[in-house]
Scaffold this motif. Structure first.
Motif, mmCIF file in Angstrom:
data_model
loop_
_atom_site.group_PDB
_atom_site.id
_atom_site.type_symbol
_atom_site.label_atom_id
_atom_site.label_comp_id
_atom_site.label_asym_id
_atom_site.label_seq_id
_atom_site.Cartn_x
_atom_site.Cartn_y
_atom_site.Cartn_z
ATOM 1 N N GLN A 65 0.819 -1.220 0.000
ATOM 2 C CA GLN A 65 0.000 0.000 0.000
ATOM 3 C C GLN A 65 0.858 1.278 0.000
ATOM 4 O OE1 GLN A 65 -3.750 -0.201 0.317
ATOM 5 N NE2 GLN A 65 -3.147 -2.228 -0.423
ATOM 6 N N GLY A 66 2.168 1.112 -0.005
ATOM 7 C CA GLY A 66 3.045 2.288 -0.016
ATOM 8 C C GLY A 66 3.601 2.561 1.370
ATOM 9 N N LEU A 67 4.698 3.337 1.408
ATOM 10 C CA LEU A 67 5.364 3.622 2.693
ATOM 11 C C LEU A 67 4.742 4.815 3.414
ATOM 12 C CD1 LEU A 67 9.168 3.249 1.802
ATOM 13 C CD2 LEU A 67 7.645 1.544 2.827
ATOM 14 N N GLY A 68 3.799 5.515 2.745
ATOM 15 C CA GLY A 68 3.147 6.656 3.387
ATOM 16 C C GLY A 68 4.115 7.802 3.627
ATOM 17 N N ALA A 69 4.003 8.439 4.801
ATOM 18 C CA ALA A 69 4.796 9.644 5.097
ATOM 19 C C ALA A 69 6.296 9.391 4.944
ATOM 20 C CB ALA A 69 4.474 10.135 6.506
ATOM 21 N N LYS A 70 6.725 8.196 5.312
ATOM 22 C CA LYS A 70 8.150 7.848 5.166
ATOM 23 C C LYS A 70 8.563 7.927 3.680
ATOM 24 C CE LYS A 70 12.098 5.987 6.241
ATOM 25 N NZ LYS A 70 13.104 6.911 6.746
ATOM 26 N N GLY A 71 7.667 7.494 2.818
ATOM 27 C CA GLY A 71 7.924 7.550 1.378
ATOM 28 C C GLY A 71 8.086 8.984 0.891
ATOM 29 N N LEU A 72 7.280 9.881 1.454
ATOM 30 C CA LEU A 72 7.395 11.299 1.068
ATOM 31 C C LEU A 72 8.763 11.850 1.480
ATOM 32 C CD1 LEU A 72 3.867 12.660 2.125
ATOM 33 C CD2 LEU A 72 4.650 12.071 -0.190
ATOM 34 N N GLU A 73 9.202 11.464 2.671
ATOM 35 C CA GLU A 73 10.524 11.929 3.132
ATOM 36 C C GLU A 73 11.626 11.425 2.214
ATOM 37 O OE1 GLU A 73 11.070 10.810 7.229
ATOM 38 O OE2 GLU A 73 9.219 11.865 7.779
ATOM 39 N N LEU A 74 11.489 10.183 1.784
ATOM 40 C CA LEU A 74 12.528 9.616 0.910
ATOM 41 C C LEU A 74 12.537 10.317 -0.454
ATOM 42 C CD1 LEU A 74 12.178 5.800 1.767
ATOM 43 C CD2 LEU A 74 13.905 7.429 2.595
ATOM 44 N N LEU A 75 11.359 10.685 -0.939
ATOM 45 C CA LEU A 75 11.298 11.419 -2.208
ATOM 46 C C LEU A 75 11.992 12.769 -2.073
ATOM 47 C CD1 LEU A 75 7.623 10.593 -3.243
ATOM 48 C CD2 LEU A 75 9.657 10.032 -4.589
ATOM 49 N N SER A 76 11.760 13.383 -0.922
ATOM 50 C CA SER A 76 12.366 14.681 -0.663
ATOM 51 C C SER A 76 13.893 14.570 -0.622
ATOM 52 C CB SER A 76 11.818 15.126 0.683
ATOM 53 O OG SER A 76 11.975 16.452 0.864
ATOM 54 N N LYS A 77 14.346 13.506 -0.021
ATOM 55 C CA LYS A 77 15.790 13.256 0.045
ATOM 56 C C LYS A 77 16.358 13.059 -1.367
ATOM 57 C CE LYS A 77 19.008 10.694 2.795
ATOM 58 N NZ LYS A 77 19.284 9.721 3.814
ATOM 59 N N ALA A 78 15.614 12.327 -2.183
ATOM 60 C CA ALA A 78 16.064 12.093 -3.564
ATOM 61 C C ALA A 78 16.109 13.416 -4.339
ATOM 62 C CB ALA A 78 15.128 11.107 -4.263
ATOM 63 N N ARG A 79 15.153 14.297 -4.080
ATOM 64 C CA ARG A 79 15.159 15.611 -4.748
ATOM 65 C C ARG A 79 16.382 16.412 -4.317
ATOM 66 N NH1 ARG A 79 9.943 18.399 -3.819
ATOM 67 N NH2 ARG A 79 10.548 17.879 -1.705
ATOM 68 N N GLU A 80 16.649 16.401 -2.996
ATOM 69 C CA GLU A 80 17.806 17.155 -2.504
ATOM 70 C C GLU A 80 19.090 16.674 -3.144
ATOM 71 O OE1 GLU A 80 18.084 17.013 1.810
ATOM 72 O OE2 GLU A 80 15.994 17.730 1.823
ATOM 73 N N GLU A 81 19.207 15.368 -3.286
ATOM 74 C CA GLU A 81 20.460 14.843 -3.813
ATOM 75 C C GLU A 81 20.595 15.053 -5.314
ATOM 76 O OE1 GLU A 81 21.818 10.698 -2.867
ATOM 77 O OE2 GLU A 81 22.449 10.841 -4.980
ATOM 78 N N THR A 82 19.492 14.906 -6.045
ATOM 79 C CA THR A 82 19.619 14.875 -7.514
ATOM 80 C C THR A 82 19.164 16.156 -8.210
ATOM 81 O OG1 THR A 82 17.384 13.966 -7.717
ATOM 82 C CG2 THR A 82 19.196 12.378 -7.581
ATOM 83 N N GLY A 83 18.380 16.983 -7.535
ATOM 84 C CA GLY A 83 17.831 18.168 -8.203
ATOM 85 C C GLY A 83 16.586 17.858 -9.022
ATOM 86 N N LEU A 84 16.169 16.587 -9.043
ATOM 87 C CA LEU A 84 14.924 16.257 -9.752
ATOM 88 C C LEU A 84 13.744 16.814 -8.986
ATOM 89 C CD1 LEU A 84 15.576 12.465 -10.511
ATOM 90 C CD2 LEU A 84 15.504 14.313 -12.197
ATOM 91 N N LEU A 85 12.728 17.291 -9.691
ATOM 92 C CA LEU A 85 11.473 17.649 -9.028
ATOM 93 C C LEU A 85 10.703 16.360 -8.762
ATOM 94 C CD1 LEU A 85 10.480 20.841 -11.033
ATOM 95 C CD2 LEU A 85 11.859 20.641 -8.961
#
Ligand code: PEP
Ligand code: MN
Length: 348
Positions: free
Chosen positions: A141-161
């Motif tokens: 069903q997805g990681l929920g809020a934790k998943g959002l944090e990980l996406l944010s981390k990926a954005r910080e590292e890569t510059g991807l939106l």
């Protein structure tokens, strides 16, 4: 209804039109434009009486919007909407925007690896669901809020939106905190309370076509977002249900030019859900760009065989790199370019 002002109409004349519309019990939406200033009238379902407005000084003409959707129609606004994203990325301009990533955010290493891979290949936006609307309650069903944090981390590292899905009205604000674009999935295209909430979230929205929705219904759902004051809406053709089990869905690429004639909103295509089969994604991605889509959304997984959702339709990273190489050629052939990812943040 649209009140078109004469060229050179004064601000006072425009104000009088606005006040008259409000006196009539409707809302007024002034729209200063390069070609013309117009004042939209919202809140009237049928053909309102326009005689009082037509007689006001400075008014050139009254246009009755004939479609059931109003603010999303090209009658309402002629120029294609450019949805502006952080860093200057635009959906709906000359550039074709590539969104890519796994179906679901599964773990830190999975999403970071995927983000690095799709960025290296040339994608500008990372996709990945933290909240997953699954057909079965027993599947991931997805990681929920934790998943959002990980996406944010990926954005910080890569510059991807980041584009990621909100699945219920209560979840919209949290998704809006992390996402650059809020996705509304096919199963939720007519979840009207979700649409209203997303329309007020202050972030661009990617609205996917329901699997049994007509184009009129898609545009009426988009109207909910604009009616809440959110003009930054991107439509997405992701395939519709058919009688034929040869593919998961039928990717209706006709929707691209059809929508472009009816609406000023940008439209992208999702060949992953549109076909459900990895080997069909590349040709349909090429076709989507050739058909004039403003972008594509593609599922890519570092290890598709281990994916917790939609592995069968997820590309291997090297296939995705190939896809982008081909996408560049197709875009160039029709006078467009593939949008470059934003610069990678420099490490402190
Ligand atoms: C998705 O993008 O992963 C998704 C669930 O898509 P859709 O809503 O089009 O099925
Ligand atoms: Mn998916």
């Amino acid at each position: 209804m649209l009140v078109v002002m004469q060229h050179g109409a004064t601000p006072e004349q425009v104000r009088r039109v606005v006040l008259t519309i409000e006196e009539l019990g409707y809302q007024a939406r002034p729209m200063p434009g390069a070609q013309r200033t117009a004042v939209g009238l919202v809140g009237n379902d049928g053909r309102g009486d326009s005689s009082r407005l037509a007689a006001l000084p400075g008014v050139k003409e009254i246009i009755h919007v004939t479609q059931p959707y109003k603010q999303v129609s090209r009658e309402w606004k002629q120029e294609t909407t450019r949805v502006r994203l952080p860093g200057g990325l635009v959906v709906g301009g000359d550039e074709v925007v590539i969104m890519a990533g796994p179906c679901s955010v599964e773990s830190e290493s999975q999403i970071l690896t995927a983000a690095r891979q799709v960025r290296a290949a040339g994608a500008a936006i990372l996709r990945g669901g933290a909240y997953k609307p699954r057909s079965s309650p027993y599947t991931f069903q997805g990681l929920g809020a934790k998943g959002l944090e990980l996406l944010s981390k990926a954005r910080e590292e890569t510059g991807l939106l980041v584009v990621t899905e909100a699945i219920d009205p209560e979840g919209v604000d949290l998704v809006a905190e992390y996402a650059d674009i809020i996705q509304i999935g096919a199963r939720n295209m007519q979840n009207f309370s979700l649409l209203k909430r997303a329309g007020r979230a202050g972030k661009p929205v990617l609205l996917k076509r329901g699997m049994a929705a007509t184009i009129t219904e898609l545009l009426l759902s988009a109207e909910y977002l604009l009616a809440e004051g959110n003009q930054n809406v991107i439509l997405c053709e992701r395939g519709i249900r058919s009688f034929d089990p040869a593919t998961r869905n039928v990717l209706d690429l006709t929707a691209v030019p059809v929508v472009q004639a009816l609406s000023h909103l940008p439209i992208i295509a999702d060949p992953s859900h549109g076909t459900g089969r990895r080997d069909k994604v590349m040709p349909m991605a090429r076709a989507a760009i050739a058909a004039g889509a403003d972008g594509i959304m593609v599922e890519v997984h570092p290890e598709p065989d281990r994916a917790l959702s939609d592995g069968d339709q997820s590309l291997y990273p090297d296939q995705f790199a190939d896809l982008i190489r081909q996408a560049r050629l197709i875009a160039e052939a029709i006078g467009r370019r593939i949008a470059e990812p934003l610069p990678q943040p420099v490490e402190a």
